[in-house]
Design an enzyme around this catalytic site. Structure first.
Site, mmCIF file in Angstrom:
data_model
loop_
_atom_site.group_PDB
_atom_site.id
_atom_site.type_symbol
_atom_site.label_atom_id
_atom_site.label_comp_id
_atom_site.label_asym_id
_atom_site.label_seq_id
_atom_site.Cartn_x
_atom_site.Cartn_y
_atom_site.Cartn_z
ATOM 1 N N SER A 143 -6.704 -2.070 8.353
ATOM 2 C CA SER A 143 -5.269 -2.150 7.590
ATOM 3 C C SER A 143 -4.282 -2.048 8.687
ATOM 4 O O SER A 143 -4.506 -1.372 9.924
ATOM 5 C CB SER A 143 -5.214 -1.002 6.757
ATOM 6 O OG SER A 143 -3.830 -1.477 6.874
ATOM 7 N N TYR A 155 -4.873 7.730 5.450
ATOM 8 C CA TYR A 155 -5.125 6.901 4.681
ATOM 9 C C TYR A 155 -5.862 5.722 6.805
ATOM 10 O O TYR A 155 -6.315 5.428 7.058
ATOM 11 C CB TYR A 155 -4.049 5.499 3.984
ATOM 12 C CG TYR A 155 -4.414 4.375 3.748
ATOM 13 C CD1 TYR A 155 -5.464 3.901 3.599
ATOM 14 C CD2 TYR A 155 -3.883 3.249 4.819
ATOM 15 C CE1 TYR A 155 -5.716 2.372 2.999
ATOM 16 C CE2 TYR A 155 -3.682 1.865 4.423
ATOM 17 C CZ TYR A 155 -4.773 1.478 3.818
ATOM 18 O OH TYR A 155 -5.318 0.049 3.508
#
Ligand code: NAI
Length: 308
Positions: A143, A155
């Protein structure tokens, strides 16, 4: 891997969002695809879509946090198709919120899915890809949060780790004609928001409030994110180009540059220790970066026509 037709691909989380886009792009390019999902409704919906589009996609329920289940899925895929060429470690979850608020269950869940899920994929599939000697490709979905970790620290930790892992693997597997790409998308329309609602019981003790169910009286905001189909086409393009990094959103270029400049600016302003530099050349650079820095950047992917 320029010539993808007839090759066999395994896509985790391939029945929803970005993974569905990847499975569609691969299948439209003539690949034989296995797409997995942890959640049964996505499995059934996507199976119906693949069938309606006449695409060669086999769906399978799989929890990537279970190494034995991933091993069984790899063996099943090999039995069914003879061999596997492409692994896409795409299944993932997002946990959003300040790091200080996280409880151990939050760390465990995100590391189990986003990092150990990738590890299990590699353990199950890499020996099989290496064994047939026809070459292959591995895509690990990271990401932009892995390159610009400005919020959602749990994350971003997982995604930065996946980028680093992909770079090392790229270097290690190149001599065997196995490409490895870190796939680094920005915002894409998907079900990642509702993924947090499917938190398994063993990770229930969260430091974050439960996600709010959608309010049926209010239509969801129309956000100008990338479509999952386009996100999938960009992965296919990156596999064909054997890209080290598959990036999707040029909107992040300035931010990534600023972060890289901040890093460069943090090196001590002092002369090199030449003796030390000579002793650690194996750590201080690698030709792979020079070769990708010199490569023509990708343009927009050419969408493939659906079979009629
Ligand atoms: P999604 O929720 O639509 O798809 C995620 C898929 O992962 C689903 O099929 C789900 O069943 C699967 N999954 C989740 N936990 C699993 C588990 N334990 N075992 C097996 N499968 C599991 O979300 P999205 O956005 O398509 O996510 C795909 C990947 O893309 C993730 O790795 C995510 O972090 C990444 N990503 C998403 C972005 C976005 O804006 N949607 C941006 C950047 C990266």
């Amino acid at each position: 891997m320029q010539d993808v037709e007839g090759r066999v691909a395994f896509v985790t989380g391939g029945c929803s969002g970005i993974g569905l886009g990847i499975a569609l792009a691969f299948a439209r390019a003539g690949m034989q695809v296995v797409a997995t999902s942890r959640r049964r409704p996505h499995l059934e919906e996507s199976a119906a879509r693949f069938a309606a589009d006449g695409l060669d996609v086999h769906v399978m329920q799989l929890d990537v946090t279970d190494p034995d289940a991933v091993e069984r899925a790899a063996a099943h895929t090999e039995r069914r198709y003879g061999r596997v060429h492409v692994l896409v470690n795409n299944a993932g979850i997002g946990i959003i919120g300040p790091v200080a608020q996280a409880k151990l269950a939050d760390w465990d869940w995100i590391i189990d899915v986003n990092i150990k899920g990738v590890v299990h994929g590699l353990q199950g599939f890499l020996p099989r890809i290496r064994a047939h000697g026809e070459g292959g490709h591995i895509v690990n979905t990271a990401s932009m949060g892995g390159l610009l970790p400005v919020s959602a620290g749990l994350y971003c930790l997982t995604k930065a780790g996946i980028i680093a892992l992909s770079e090392t693997l790229h270097i290690e597997l190149a001599p065997e004609n196995i490409g490895v790409s870190a796939y680094i998308p920005g915002p894409v329309h998907s079900n990642i928001g509702s993924g947090a609602a499917g938190r398994p019981e063993r990770y229930a003790d969260s430091g974050y409030p439960p996600p709010r169910p959608p309010d049926p009286s209010r239509p969801p905001p129309r956000l100008p994110y990338m479509s999952y189909e386009e996100a999938g086409e960009r992965v296919l393009q990156g596999v064909r180009r054997n890209d080290l990094f598959i990036l999707t959103h040029p909107e992040f270029r300035d931010g990534v540059r600023e972060r890289a400049e901040a890093l460069l600016n943090a090196f001590p302003a002092e002369p090199l220790n030449e003796e030390r530099a000579a002793a650690i050349t194996f750590l201080t650079s690698h030709p792979v970066y020079r070769s990708y820095a010199a490569k023509e950047p990708p343009g927009p992917p050419v969408p493939l026509r659906q079979p009629t």
